[in-house]
Design a protein around this motif. Structure first.
Motif, short mmCIF file in Angstrom:
data_model
loop_
_atom_site.label_atom_id
_atom_site.label_comp_id
_atom_site.label_asym_id
_atom_site.label_seq_id
_atom_site.Cartn_x
_atom_site.Cartn_y
_atom_site.Cartn_z
N THR A 1 -10.45 -5.89 7.32
CA THR A 1 -9.78 -4.83 6.59
C THR A 1 -8.32 -5.20 6.36
N MET A 2 -7.90 -5.18 5.12
CA MET A 2 -6.53 -5.57 4.79
C MET A 2 -5.59 -4.40 4.99
N ASN A 3 -4.41 -4.68 5.47
CA ASN A 3 -3.38 -3.67 5.60
C ASN A 3 -2.58 -3.59 4.31
N PRO A 4 -2.23 -2.38 3.86
CA PRO A 4 -1.43 -2.26 2.64
C PRO A 4 -0.12 -3.04 2.78
N THR A 5 0.28 -3.68 1.70
CA THR A 5 1.52 -4.44 1.71
C THR A 5 2.71 -3.49 1.68
N ALA A 6 3.66 -3.74 2.56
CA ALA A 6 4.85 -2.88 2.61
C ALA A 6 5.85 -3.35 1.55
N ASP A 7 5.71 -2.80 0.34
CA ASP A 7 6.52 -3.26 -0.79
C ASP A 7 7.72 -2.36 -1.07
N ASP A 8 7.81 -1.22 -0.43
CA ASP A 8 8.88 -0.28 -0.75
C ASP A 8 10.25 -0.89 -0.48
N ASP A 9 11.17 -0.70 -1.41
CA ASP A 9 12.55 -1.18 -1.27
C ASP A 9 13.44 -0.11 -1.88
N PRO A 10 13.83 0.89 -1.08
CA PRO A 10 14.61 2.02 -1.63
C PRO A 10 15.90 1.60 -2.34
N PHE B 1 -9.71 -4.76 -1.25
CA PHE B 1 -9.34 -5.86 -2.15
C PHE B 1 -7.99 -5.65 -2.81
N GLU B 2 -7.67 -4.41 -3.21
CA GLU B 2 -6.37 -4.16 -3.83
C GLU B 2 -5.29 -3.79 -2.82
N MET B 3 -5.69 -3.58 -1.58
CA MET B 3 -4.76 -3.32 -0.49
C MET B 3 -3.96 -2.04 -0.67
N LEU B 4 -4.57 -1.04 -1.28
CA LEU B 4 -3.92 0.26 -1.39
C LEU B 4 -4.07 1.02 -0.07
N SER B 5 -3.13 1.90 0.20
CA SER B 5 -3.22 2.72 1.39
C SER B 5 -4.24 3.83 1.18
N ASN B 6 -4.66 4.46 2.26
CA ASN B 6 -5.60 5.57 2.14
C ASN B 6 -4.99 6.70 1.31
N ARG C 1 0.49 -8.43 -6.32
CA ARG C 1 -0.53 -7.38 -6.16
C ARG C 1 -1.19 -7.05 -7.50
N LEU C 2 -0.41 -7.01 -8.55
CA LEU C 2 -0.97 -6.72 -9.87
C LEU C 2 -1.90 -7.84 -10.31
N GLN C 3 -1.53 -9.08 -10.05
CA GLN C 3 -2.39 -10.21 -10.41
C GLN C 3 -3.71 -10.14 -9.66
N ALA C 4 -3.67 -9.77 -8.39
CA ALA C 4 -4.90 -9.64 -7.61
C ALA C 4 -5.81 -8.57 -8.22
N MET C 5 -5.22 -7.46 -8.64
CA MET C 5 -5.99 -6.41 -9.28
C MET C 5 -6.63 -6.90 -10.57
#
Length: 221
Positions: free
Chosen positions: A17-26, A184-189, A50-54
């Motif tokens: 199970t993949m963990n969502p990527t922490a991409d946030d950068d306030p 596969f897209e690594m989105l959070s729940n 992430r977009l390319q993977a999708m």
């Protein structure tokens, strides 16, 4: 016929199970919203992988040789540049989901442009799930087995891929889409729940159910 290692693969699916990527950068988002053009460009680049993977999952294979993910992202970036200020003024959804939606719409447009009437395959129109082309079981199996299969298992890969595709095709459509989005897209729940307009508990339950159903089907294969 060689024995295909189905049970190890089933266990691998549950463990991987993949963990969502922490991409946030306030800070980067703040600068982008204040009109900083380099920051806006950097914000898009932050999510490119992430977009390319999708796109690799959801692009119809009949487009191979005509367009690739870079073509789609180039068009999506133009949309992003034109519409970012509207998003910043009234963000009705998380930034990445908005960006993913823009990119998905561009993919749909390219499907229609290049395939046209061919979007009907054996009398069945290409499935769109909430405005996004469906990820094919072939693409999903290829990605999964690309991570799993070792050189010593290469001769068994074709048979194994067919069994994985069959298992994926037998999932209930919403469960399958939840699996795609989470695994596969690594989105959070939370992101999956927002996209599919279901509760967070329902999204979690469907994901666990999909994983266990695949495990069961592969063990029985």
């Amino acid at each position: 016929m060689a024995c295909v290692p189905i049970v190890p693969l089933a266990g691998y699916i549950l463990r991987a199970t993949m963990n969502p990527t922490a991409d946030d950068d306030p800070e980067l988002m703040r600068r982008a919203c204040s009109g900083d053009e380099p920051a806006r460009a950097a914000l898009f680049e932050k999510y490119r992988e992430r977009l390319q993977a999708m796109l690799r999952l959801r692009m119809d294979r009949r487009l191979s040789g005509r367009v690739d993910s870079s073509d789609v992202l180039q068009e999506a970036y133009l949309d992003y540049s034109r519409r970012f200020e509207d998003f910043a003024a009234d963000p009705t959804q998380p930034f990445y989901l908005w960006l993913r939606q823009l990119t998905g719409q561009r993919l749909i447009d390219l499907h229609r442009q290049h395939l046209g009437a061919q979007m009907r395959d054996a009398g069945r129109e290409v499935s769109l799930f909430r405005g996004m082309p469906e990820a094919s079981s072939a693409s999903l199996a290829a990605q999964l087995l690309g991570r799993f299969t070792t050189a010593s298992q290469a001769a068994q890969k074709a048979e194994l891929r067919l069994r994985v595709q069959e298992a994926l095709d037998n999932l209930e459509p919403t469960d399958r889409e939840v699996l795609v989005l989470r695994h596969f897209e690594m989105l959070s729940n939370d992101e999956v729940a927002k996209l599919l307009d279901i509760t967070k508990q329902a999204a979690s339950n469907r994901y666990i159910r999909a994983l266990k159903r695949i495990q069961g089907m592969l063990k029985e294969a």
